[in-house]
Motif scaffolding. Structure first.
Motif, PDB file in Angstrom:
ATOM      1  N   ARG A 274       0.895  -1.292   0.073  1.00 14.94           N
ATOM      2  CA  ARG A 274      -0.033   0.006   0.163  1.00 14.94           C
ATOM      3  C   ARG A 274       0.800   1.419   0.178  1.00 14.94           C
ATOM      4  O   ARG A 274       0.704   2.228  -0.757  1.00 14.94           O
ATOM      5  N   THR A 275       1.755   1.385   0.907  1.00 17.72           N
ATOM      6  CA  THR A 275       2.816   2.247   0.992  1.00 17.72           C
ATOM      7  C   THR A 275       3.406   2.786  -0.386  1.00 17.72           C
ATOM      8  O   THR A 275       3.425   3.946  -0.653  1.00 17.72           O
TER       9      THR A 275
ATOM     10  N   GLU B  13       4.298   7.089   6.605  1.00 18.12           N
ATOM     11  CA  GLU B  13       4.320   6.690   7.663  1.00 18.12           C
ATOM     12  C   GLU B  13       5.220   6.438   8.943  1.00 18.12           C
ATOM     13  O   GLU B  13       4.944   6.393  10.074  1.00 18.12           O
TER      14      GLU B  13
ATOM     15  N   ASP C  52      -0.447   8.008   5.549  1.00 20.71           N
ATOM     16  CA  ASP C  52      -0.097   6.627   5.710  1.00 20.71           C
ATOM     17  C   ASP C  52       0.033   6.374   7.153  1.00 20.71           C
ATOM     18  O   ASP C  52       1.176   6.810   7.728  1.00 20.71           O
TER      19      ASP C  52
END
Ligand SMILES: Nc1ncnc2c1ncn2[C@@H]1O[C@H](COP(=O)(O)OP(=O)(O)OP(=O)(O)O)[C@@H](O)[C@H]1O
Ligand SMILES: Nc1ncnc2c1ncn2[C@@H]1O[C@H](COP(=O)(O)OP(=O)(O)OP(=O)(O)O)[C@@H](O)[C@H]1O
Ligand SMILES: [Mg+2]
Ligand SMILES: [Mg+2]
Lengths: 319, 340, 505, 347
Positions: C299-300, C342, C426
Motif C-alpha cells: 500500500r505504501t 508512515e 499513511d
C-alpha cells in the motif's frame, strides 16, 4: 612592520631568521647547524621556521610572520622563485636584508643568493663522475626532486646543455622522473626507470633523498653494480652504498657551510659593508673572504666528490 | 512453486555465485593489466620485476587489509599513514639506539605501538560515539605531529639497521620476498578470521546494520574497538616493514598514504558503507593500484598521466560495483515477484 | 475475575514495570506472568506499550522501575545478549536482519555451528537453515542475501531465528502481521509444538481470531498499564475490546458524512515490476478512501508512486483532470497533493529543525519573496496551523523534543498549510495516544467535510472501518477488493487481504 | 526599547548558547589572548597576511559546508584548485591572455564539480568514494596539464597581482576579502534564507524527508558539487596570482578545509551546521596558527593543536550530552527509585 633596520656599522644583537624549504630533513638540519654556529659567533638573535612540507603556499606564512617579527636579516630557500616575492618585498620595505640560500628567488626580490657551488659546477661534477664510470655512451636518466624545484631544474638544464655542448658526452638522456623528495616515491621511480629502460647505463640523482632511495633500490636488486648511480648525496647516508659497491662516487658540499656563509653575508649586508653589487667582498669567519658575483650571487665553494677512498674524511657531514 | 533442495547446489549455481563475488572484477582487471603489460614489455615479468611488483604492493596491502576490516564495520581510519610513520621511526630508533636488539622484538614493539594508537582511535570512536571520519582525521594530525616532534630533522637510514633486517625485503623464498610472505600470512589469517569465525562475522553484521546488531546483542562497541586495534596493529607492522624496505624513516614517513589505502579497499570491492567486501579483495585492490603504476612505467606511458589513470581506475571500480549492485537488486526484486 | 494460579513459579514475571522516554511515558505500570508450557497473548491498542515491554524483556531497554524475574530470580539485563543467553528469544515487531548477510547466517548469527579448528561450518549452517525452513514449509534459499526479501519472508526468518534457539521463553511481537493464512497456520503448529516441549510463549497480535485460536491466557494493556489477565476460555472478544479501548468505539471514530464531489484523483493501470501491478482506482472530493491490507502488501509503495516519490513502470496518474508527471513530488505538491508518511521520524519531519521550520517546509517556495525567505513570515504561517491543531510546544523548539502525537500534528500542520485538494495519510495514528488519535480522526473527518479528498493507509481495521467511505484492499501489490462503507466488514476485508496465495480470487 | 527582558531572556539566553555563539566567543577569546600576549599581533599587517592566507580555505569552506550539511563530502576540492591553476598556467605558457585563461579555468572547475555531482547524484555513488577517485584524477590531470612548469604571478598583468595584494586603506584588510564576503553572503543567503537551502537541511537529516517535501534530491546534490567546483576554480585563480601555478598547488588542502568546517560545528552526519559557524572555524584555526607562528612555535605543535581541536569539538558535545542525560536519569530515579534489581548479570 617598520621596526627592522639596525644602525649602520654595528650589527651586534641583530636578528637573523632562516626559512629553509621545510624542516625535518637531514640536509636542512645540517645547513641550519652552520647557520646557528655563525649566528652565535656573530652575537645574532637566531631563529628558524619552516613548514613541514615543501609547498609554495606553506612557506609564505613563515616569511610573513618573520617579517612581522621585524627580523633584520631574512634568509630564505624559496620553494617557488616568484611566489615568495611579495612577502620578501614587504620584508625589504620594513628594512630587512634578504638573502636566498640553497635555491633562489627572482633576482629582484633579494639582495644576495648564497649558492653551494655554481650551477655549472654542480652539473659538471656529476657528469664527470658518471663519465668516469660508464664512459660517454649509453642511455642515462635523471631522478629529480619535485617537478617545480628551482635549483634542481637549474642543474638539470645545465647538465642537458653541457651534454649537448660536449664532444665526449654521447649519452642518450631517455627520461627525467620526479621522486618529489619522498623516499617511497623516489624508490618506485627508480624501479620504474629500470623496468622501462632495460639498457639504462646510469642514473643521475641531484637530490639527497633521490640518490639514497635509488641506491637502496639498486642495492636490493639484481641491478646492483650493473647500473651506475651518481648525484648529490649525504656522506652519512651514502656510505653504506659505497661500501657495498652499489655506488662508486657521488658528490655534495658541506651544507653547514652554506648556512654559515649566509649568516656572515647577512652581517655584511646589515653593516653596510656590502650592498650586493658585483665585486663587493666580505669576511666570512672561518671560511675566509668572499666576493659577490654577478646578480648578487655568492658561491660557497667547490663540489666535494666522495669516493670509497675519501669518504671517511667527510663523516663530519653527518649528524 | 517448487521447493528446491538447497543442500545439493548444482555446479552451475556454484559457478554463478562465484562469478558474482565482489573480488571478481578487480581480479580480472589485475590479470588483464599484467597480461597486456607483459605482452607489450616482456621484461615486466622477469624475476626482478615480479619481485618489485610484490614488494611495492606489500605495505599498501597490509594497510588495505586493516582498512577493509574497519570499513566493513561502517567506519574508516584516516590516521593509518601517521601510525605507519610513528612505527617506522620507532623501528629506526630501536635499531640505532639499542644495539643488537633482536629483530622479532622490534616487530613486536612496532605492532604493539600501532595497536595502541589504533586503540586510541577505537576508544574515541566507540566511547564518544563520534564518526570515525572526524576522529581519525584528528588523530591523523595528532599522530603526525607527534612523529614530527619526536623525529625533528633526524632520519634513520638503512645503514643504521642490521643487514638481516633489510634482507627481509631482499631475500626471496619461492620467488616471494620475505616481507611479502609475512603480509600474505597476515592476510590469510585475517581472511580466515573474517570469513570463518563468529568474531569475524560480527564485523559484517555491524556494518550491515548497526542498529540491528545492537538489537541482536552483538557487542558493537567492543567489536568496532577491535577493528581499530587490528587496523592499528597492521599499520604498525606496515611501519616496521617500511623500515626494512626503504632507505630512510623520519618525520614524514607514510604521509598521505591513507587515501591510497582507502582507494585500494574500495577498488577491491569493500563497500564504503560497510557490511560487505573481503580483506582478500582489498589486498587485490592494493596490488592492482600499485601494479598499475609500475605497468604504466613499464609501458613508458607519460609519467604525468600515471596518477590520472589511477583516478580513472578508482572511478571505474566504484561504477562497476554500483552497476553490479543495481543488477543484483533488480534480480532479487523480480525473483521475489516470481516467487509470490 | 480471578485466575487460578499455576503451582510452579512463572517462567517470566514482570511486576509494576515502568519506562519513559523523555517526556513520553511508554509504560507506567505493567504486569505480566508467563508460564512454561503455555501460550500467553498480550493485547492492547497501538501505543499501549506492548513493544516497549518486549524490549525490556529482551534486555534492549532498561526499565526505570519495577521487578523482572526469570524462574523466580530477579534479573537486570543490560544487553540483548544477556537475555538471549538466559534463554529468552524475541521476535521484534520490526524485522532486524542484516541485509548483506545470507539468510542462513542471519538465522545463526553469533551461534554459527562450528566445525574443525573452531571455524564456522557453512554446510552445517546451510543444512540447519534448510531444515528450519522445511519445518516452517517455506521455500527460501539459505544462501541468498537478506537484502530485498519481502516483509513476509523477513518475518519468517525472524521466526526461524527464534525457534532455532530452543528458548525457554519465546516472545513474538506481531509475528503474523505480514503472513498469509497458510503461513500463519504453520507458525501456529510450530508454536504449539514448542509449547508442548515446555516453552513459555508470549504472543502479540491485533487479530483476535488468532489470539483466541492459539493462546491459553490473555493479558490486556492500555496506556502503558496492566488492565487484566483472562483465561481464553472464560472471556469474549467484546469484553477484551472494551478493556483495551476503555471507551466505546464510536467515540474514537467520529466520522461525519460529507458530500462527495467530483473525481479528484484517478489512477490507471499503475505497475512496478515486483512491487505492485495494474493498480487502478479513483478518489473523489470529500471522500475518505481507506487503503487496507497486510503489512508489506504494497500500500505504501502504491501511494508513494502516486505522489511521485518512487517510479512506476507503466500506468498513469491524473489529478484534477490533468496528468501528473511521474517521480516529481514537487509537481504533486504544487498541484495540491499532500502526503503524511508512515515514518514520522525519518520521513515526516526533520527532527533537528524547529517546529516552525518544519511546519513551513512545504510552503518554502510559496513563502519566499524574490527567492528569499523571511523568518517572520515563516513563523506566522507556521503559527496559524500549529495553533489550529493545538500543537503543544514552542515554535522554536526542536521537534525532536515533542511527544509523538504532537509530532504527528506538526506533520499534519505542514501539509494542511498547503491547502491541499488531496491528502494521503499513511498510518496516521501509528504510535500516538488515544486522545490524540481521536483528534486526528476528527480532523480528517472535518477535512473531508471541507471537500478535501483523503486516502488513508491504515493497518488498523477498526480505524479503516470507522473512517472510510470506501475501502480498497491490497494484497501482494494488487487491488483485491473495493468495498463501499456498507459492505466493508472485518470479514470481507480480511478475506480480501489474506485469501491464500493459491486461492481462486 | 521596551524593557521586557525578563520575558525575553530564555530566547536571548538560548541564542547565546548556540554553537555559533560559542564559536564566535572562542574566536574573540583567541584574538584577545593573542593581542594581549603578542605585542605585534594586533596590527594591520596581521590582518592583511592572515586574511590573505585564509582566503582559499574560507572560500572552499562555503560549498563544503553545504555539502556536508546534506550528508555528503567533497575530497576533490584541492585537486580541483590544482587543475584550475594548471589550466591558467598552461594557457599562459601557450601565450593566452590572463582573462580568457581565467574564464577557461572557471569552466574547467565547473566541469570538474559537475562530474562529481553527476556521479554522486545521478549514478548514486557514495561521495566519499567518488571524490577520492576524482582527487587522484584531477591531480593527475593537473600534472598532465602543467608538468614540471611553474607559472607565477609575475607572468600576469601587473593589475591583477597588485589587486590581490591591495588593502582597504590602513586597515590591512585585503581587497579580495570583499569577494570572500560577497561569496559568503551568497552562500549564507542560499543556505539560510532560500527554499533551496531549507531543503538542504531536510536532505541532510533524511533523504526521504526531503523527497516528501518536494526537494529534488539528485539535482540539489548536483548543483552543490558543481558550485563546489566553481568556487574551487575561483580559489585556483586566486592561487595562481597569489602563489603560483604548479602541479602541487593546494595539495592536501581538502583535509584542512574539512577539519575547519567540522570544527565550525557542521555535523559530518548532515543536517546541522551554519556557514557562519564554518567560517568561524576557519578563522579560529588561522588565528591560532598565525599567533603561534609569530611566537615561532613549530608547525608540529600547530598540527597537534588542529587535530586536538577537531576531536574536542566533536567529542566535547557528545560527552556533555551524555552527562546531561545521566543527570536527567539520576533525577528521575530519585523521584521513582529503581527497585534493587541486580540478578543474573550476564549469565
Ligand atoms: N524509543 C522511543 N522514544 C520515544 N517514545 C517511544 C519510544 N518507543 C516507544 N515510544 C512510545 O511509547 C508508547 C508505547 O509504544 P509501543 O511501541 O510499546 O506500543 P505498542 O503497544 O507496541 O504499539 P503497536 O501495537 O503499535 O506496536 C508509544 O506512545 C510510543 O510512541
Ligand atoms: N521486499 C522488500 N524489501 C525491503 N523492504 C521492504 C520490502 N517490502 C516492503 N519493505 C519495507 O517494509 C515497509 C512496509 O512495506 P510496504 O510499504 O510494502 O507495506 P504496506 O502495505 O504499505 O504496509 P504498512 O503500511 O503497514 O507498512 C516499507 O517501509 C518497505 O520499504
Ligand atoms: Mg508494538
Ligand atoms: Mg506502509
Amino acid at each position: 612592520g617598520g621596526e627592522a633596520g639596525g644602525g649602520e656599522g654595528s650589527s651586534e644583537g641583530a636578528s637573523i631568521s632562516f626559512i629553509p624549504k621545510n624542516l625535518n630533513n637531514p640536509y636542512i638540519t645540517l645547513e641550519l647547524s652552520g647557520a646557528k654556529e655563525a649566528a652565535e659567533e656573530l652575537g645574532f638573535t637566531y631563529a628558524e621556521a619552516a613548514p613541514l612540507d615543501a609547498g609554495a603556499d606553506s612557506q609564505i606564512p613563515f616569511i610573513q610572520t618573520e617579517v612581522q617579527n621585524g627580523t633584520q636579516i631574512l634568509a630564505v630557500s624559496p620553494n617557488d622563485p616568484d611566489a615568495v616575492c611579495p612577502a620578501l618585498e614587504d620584508a625589504r620595505a620594513g628594512g630587512a636584508k634578504i638573502i636566498t640560500f640553497d635555491s633562489d628567488s627572482a633576482v629582484e626580490c633579494r639582495d644576495l643568493f648564497i649558492n653551494q657551488t655554481s650551477v655549472e659546477g654542480v652539473a659538471a661534477g656529476q657528469l664527470e663522475q658518471l663519465f668516469d664510470q660508464i664512459g660517454g655512451t649509453g642511455e642515462i636518466a635523471i631522478l629529480s626532486a619535485t617537478a617545480a624545484a628551482p635549483n634542481q631544474n637549474a642543474w638539470i638544464e645545465a647538465m642537458i646543455q653541457q651534454i649537448e655542448e660536449s664532444d665526449e658526452y654521447e649519452w642518450d638522456l631517455v627520461a627525467t622522473v620526479y621522486g618529489d623528495d619522498d623516499d617511497t616515491k623516489s624508490f618506485q621511480e627508480a624501479q620504474g626507470l629500470l623496468q622501462s629502460y632495460p639498457d639504462l647505463a646510469g642514473i643521475i640523482s641531484p637530490t639527497t633523498v633521490g640518490i639514497a632511495a635509488t641506491a637502496r633500490y639498486l642495492s636490493t636488486s639484481e641491478y646492483k653494480g650493473q647500473v651506475a648511480l651518481v648525484g648529490l648525496g649525504l656522506p652519512g647516508q651514502m656510505k653504506e652504498y659505497l661500501d657495498d659497491g652499489t655506488v662508486q662516487a657521488f658528490a655534495l658540499w658541506d651544507p653547514s657551510e652554506v648556512g654559515y656563509l649566509t649568516a656572515y653575508a647577512g652581517k655584511a649586508l646589515l653593516e653596510g659593508t656590502i650592498t650586493g653589487a658585483e665585486g663587493d667582498t666580505f669576511d666570512a669567519g672561518k671560511l675566509g673572504s668572499y666576493t659577490v658575483g654577478p646578480d648578487g650571487l655568492v658561491i660557497v665553494g667547490e663540489l666535494l666528490k666522495f669516493t670509497p677512498e675519501n669518504i671517511d674524511e667527510y663523516d663530519y657531514i653527518s649528524f | 512453486m517448487t521447493l528446491v533442495d538447497h543442500r545439493t547446489r548444482s555446479l552451475r549455481d556454484r559457478a554463478i555465485s562465484l562469478l558474482r563475488l565482489r573480488e571478481v572484477p578487480v581480479s580480472v582487471a589485475l590479470i588483464a593489466l599484467v597480461v597486456v603489460t607483459a605482452l607489450l614489455n616482456p621484461r615486466f615479468l622477469t624475476a626482478q620485476s615480479t619481485k618489485d611488483l610484490l614488494l611495492n604492493a606489500t605495505i599498501v596491502m597490509i594497510l588495505a587489509t586493516g582498512q577493509a576490516i574497519v570499513i566493513i564495520t561502517r567506519n574508516v581510519d584516516l590516521s593509518v599513514g601517521s601510525i605507519l610513520g610513528i612505527s617506522g621511526f620507532m623501528t629506526g630508533t630501536l635499531f640505532a639506539t639499542v644495539p643488537g636488539i633482536p629483530i622479532p622484538v622490534v616487530f613486536i614493539i612496532g605492532v604493539l605501538l600501532g595497536s595502541a594508537l589504533g586503540a586510541l582511535n577505537g576508544l574515541l570512536v566507540t566511547v564518544a560515539g563520534v564518526p570515525a571520519l572526524v576522529i581519525t582525521l584528528g588523530t591523523l594530525y595528532i599522530y603526525r605531529g607527534i612523529n614530527n616532534a619526536w623525529a625533528g630533522g633526524r632520519e634513520y637510514f638503512s645503514g643504521d639497521r642490521p643487514r638481516a633486517f633489510g634482507d627481509l625485503s631482499v631475500d626471496t623464498v619461492l620467488g616471494f620476498p620475505i616481507i611479502t610472505l609475512i603480509a600474505l600470512l597476515v592476510l590469510l589469517a585475517l581472511a580466515v578470521v573474517l570469513a570463518g569465525t563468529r568474531f569475524g562475522r560480527d564485523f559484517y553484521a555491524i556494518g550491515s546494520d548497526p542498529d540491528a546488531a545492537k538489537l541482536f546483542g552483538i557487542r558493537v562497541r567492543s567489536r568496532v574497538f577491535s577493528a581499530f586495534v587490528i587496523n592499528g596493529a597492521l599499520a604498525g607492522l606496515g611501519g616496521v616493514l617500511y623500515a626494512s624496505r626503504f632507505s630512510s624513516v623520519g618525520a614524514t614517513t607514510g604521509t598521505g598514504i591513507e587515501l591510497d589505502v582507502v582507494a585500494a579497499a574500495v577498488v577491491g570491492g569493500v563497500a564504503i558503507f560497510g557490511g560487505s567486501g573481503t580483506v582478500v579483495g582489498a589486498a587485490i585492490g592494493a596490488l592492482l593500484l600499485t601494479t598499475i603504476t609500475s605497468s604504466l612505467a613499464a609501458l613508458r606511458v607519460d609519467k604525468f598521466w600515471q596518477q590520472a589513470v589511477v583516478g580513472m581506475l578508482i572511478l571505474a571500480a566504484i561504477i562497476i560495483d554500483r552497476i553490479a549492485a543495481l543488477r543484483t537488486a533488480r534480480r532479487l526484486r523480480v525473483s521475489e515477484a516470481r516467487d509470490a | 475475575m480471578s485466575i487460578t494460579t499455576p503451582t510452579a513459579a512463572p517462567a517470566l514475571e514482570l511486576i509494576d514495570v515502568a519506562k519513559s522516554f523523555g517526556a513520553v511515558v511508554a509504560l507506567s505500570s505493567a504486569d505480566l506472568a508467563l508460564h512454561s508450557g503455555s501460550i500467553h497473548a498480550l493485547v492492547g491498542e497501538n501505543g499501549a506499550g506492548k513493544s516497549t515491554l518486549v524490549k525490556i524483556i529482551a534486555g534492549l531497554y532498561r526499565r526505570d522501575s519495577g521487578v523482572y524475574r526469570l524462574d523466580g530470580a530477579e534479573v537486570d539485563f543490560s544487553s540483548t545478549a544477556q537475555a538471549k543467553s538466559a534463554g529468552v528469544a524475541v521476535i521484534y515487531q520490526e524485522p532486524t536482519l542484516f541485509p548483506d548477510l545470507t539468510v542462513a547466517e542471519n538465522i545463526f548469527m553469533g551461534r554459527q555451528p562450528r566445525g574443525r579448528l573452531g571455524l564456522i561450518d557453512r554446510a552445517a549452517m546451510r543444512a540447519a537453515a534448510s531444515e528450519l525452513f522445511a519445518r516452517l514449509g517455506v521455500p527460501i534459499d539459505p544462501d541468498r542475501i537478506a537484502e530485498g526479501l519481502s516483509i513476509a519472508d523477513q518475518q519468517i526468518i525472524e521466526i526461524a531465528k527464534a525457534i532455532s534457539m530452543d528458548a525457554r521463553v519465546l516472545v513474538m511481537d506481531e509475528p503474523t502481521a505480514a503472513l498469509s493464512g497458510v503461513e500463519v497456520e504453520r507458525l501456529f503448529a510450530v508454536a504449539r509444538s514448542l509449547r508442548d516441549g515446555g516453552a513459555a510463549i508470549l504472543f502479540i497480535s491485533h487479530r483476535f481470531d488468532e489470539v483466541f485460536d492459539l493462546c491459553d491466557r490473555i493479558t490486556v494493556m492500555r496506556d502503558g498499564r496492566y488492565i487484566q489477565t483472562h483465561s481464553t476460555s472464560e472471556v469474549t472478544i467484546d469484553q477484551i475490546v472494551k478493556e483495551m479501548v476503555g471507551r466505546s468505539i464510536e467515540a474514537l471514530f467520529p466520522k461525519v458524512d460529507a458530500p462527495i464531489g467530483d473525481v479528484v484523483l484517478s489512477v490507471e493501470g499503475l505497475s512496478r515490476q515486483g512491487v505492485f501491478r495494474d493498480v487502478s482506482f479513483e478518489v473523489r472530493a470529500g471522500e475518505i478512501v481507506g487503503l487496507s491490507g497486510l503489512v508489506g502488501a504494497g500500500r505504501t509503495e502504491i501511494v508513494r508512486a502516486v505522489f511521485g516519490i518512487d517510479a512506476y513502470d507503466t500506468g498513469a496518474v491524473e489529478f484534477l483532470g490533468r496528468p501528473l508527471p511521474a517521480r516529481n513530488p514537487m509537481a504533486a505538491i504544487r498541484a495540491g497533493m499532500g502526503f503524511v508518511p508512515e515514518d514520522r521520524r525519518k520521513q515526516g519531519l526533520v527532527m533537528d529543525l524547529s517546529v516552525a521550520r518544519n511546519a513551513s517546509l512545504t510552503l518554502r517556495h510559496r513563502l519566499a519573496r524574490f527567492g528569499i525567505l523571511s523568518a517572520a513570515r515563516e513563523r506566522t504561517a507556521a503559527a496559524d496551523w500549529t495553533r489550529t491543531l493545538q500543537v503543544k510546544g514552542a515554535l522554536e523548539a526542536e521537534v525532536s523534543t515533542l511527544s509523538g502525537g504532537n509530532q504527528q500534528k506538526v506533520v499534519l500542520a505542514k501539509w494542511l498549510a498547503t491547502e491541499p485538494k488531496l491528502l494521503i495519510v499513511d498510518e496516521p495514528t501509528r504510535g500516538i495516544d488515544v486522545g490524540t488519535k481521536a483528534e486526528v480522526h476528527r480532523l480528517l473527518s472535518e477535512l473531508a467535510g471541507r471537500g478535501i479528498a483523503i486516502i488513508m493507509v491504515s493497518s488498523e481495521l477498526p480505524e479503516v472501518l470507522g473512517m472510510s467511505d470506501r475501502v480498497i484492499v491490497v494484497r501482494e501489490g494488487a487491488i483485491t477488493a473495493q468495498l463501499d462503507r456498507a459492505d466493508a466488514t472485518p470479514e470481507t476485508i480480511m478475506h480480501a487481504a489474506t485469501a491464500s496465495r493459491e486461492g481462486a480470487r | 526599547m521596551p524593557e521586557s527582558t525578563a520575558a525575553r531572556r530564555p530566547a536571548w539566553v538560548a541564542r547565546l548558547l548556540t554553537r555559533d555563539a560559542a564559536l564566535i566567543a572562542v574566536l574573540v577569546l583567541v584574538l584577545v589572548l593573542a593581542s594581549a600576549a603578542l605585542p605585534r599581533f594586533a596590527s594591520p599587517v596581521t590582518v592583511g597576511y592572515l586574511l590573505l592566507n585564509a582566503v582559499p580555505v574560507l572560500l572552499l569552506a562555503l560549498p563544503m559546508t553545504l555539502i556536508i550539511i546534506t550528508g555528503e563530502i567533497d575530497l576533490s576540492v584541492a585537486s580541483t584548485v590544482g587543475i584550475t591553476t594548471a589550466t591558467i598556467g598552461s594557457l599562459n605558457l601557450a601565450g593566452w591572455e590572463f582573462l580568457p585563461a581565467v574564464l577557461v579555468a572557471l569552466l574547467v572547475g565547473v566541469i570538474a564539480g559537475a562530474v562529481n555531482g553527476a556521479l554522486i547524484a545521478f549514478v548514486g555513488l557514495p561521495s566519499l568514494a567518488v571524490t577520492i577517485g576524482t582527487l587522484a584524477l584531477y591531480r593527475g590531470l593537473t600534472l598532465v596539464l602543467i608538468g614540471d612548469n611553474s607559472v607565477s604571478s609575475s607572468q600576469y598583468p601587473e593589475g591583477f597581482t597588485s589587486l590581490i595584494n591591495a588593502k582597504v586603506g590602513a586597515t590591512g584588510i585585503p581587497i579580495v576579502m570583499g569577494f570572500v564576503i560577497l561569496a559568503a553572503a551568497v552562500f549564507i543567503i542560499v543556505l539560510h534564507a532560500t527554499p533551496f537551502g531549507r531543503g538542504l537541511y531536510a536532505l541532510g537529516f533524511s533523504k526521504e524527508a526531503a523527497t516528501f517535501v518536494g526537494v529534488h534530491v539528485p539535482w540539489a546534490k548536483f548543483w552543490l558539487f558543481t558550485a563546489s567546483g566553481l568556487v574551487a576554480a575561483f580559489v585556483g585563480v586566486f592561487w595562481s596570482t597569489y602563489y603560483s601555478a604548479r602541479s602541487d598547488s593546494a595539495n592536501g588542502l581538502e583535509l584542512t578545509v574539512i577539519a575547519a568546517v567540522l570544527l565550525g560545528g557542521v555535523s559530518i552526519f548532515g543536517g546541522r551546521g551554519t556557514v557562519i559557524g564554518a567560517l568561524t572555524g576557519v578563522l579560529i584555526i588561522s588565528n591560532i596558527n598565525y599567533a603561534l607562528r609569530l611566537q615561532r612555535v613549530p608547525d608540529v605543535v600547530l598540527i597537534i593543536i588542529t587535530g586536538s581541536l577537531l576531536i574536542v569539538s566533536v567529542v566535547g558535545p557528545s560527552v556533555v550530552d551524555a552527562a546531561r542525560r545521566r543527570i536527567q536519569r539520576a533525577r528521575r530515579h530519585r523521584t521513582r527509585p529503581l527497585a534493587e534489581a541486580r540478578g543474573i548479570d550476564g549469565a
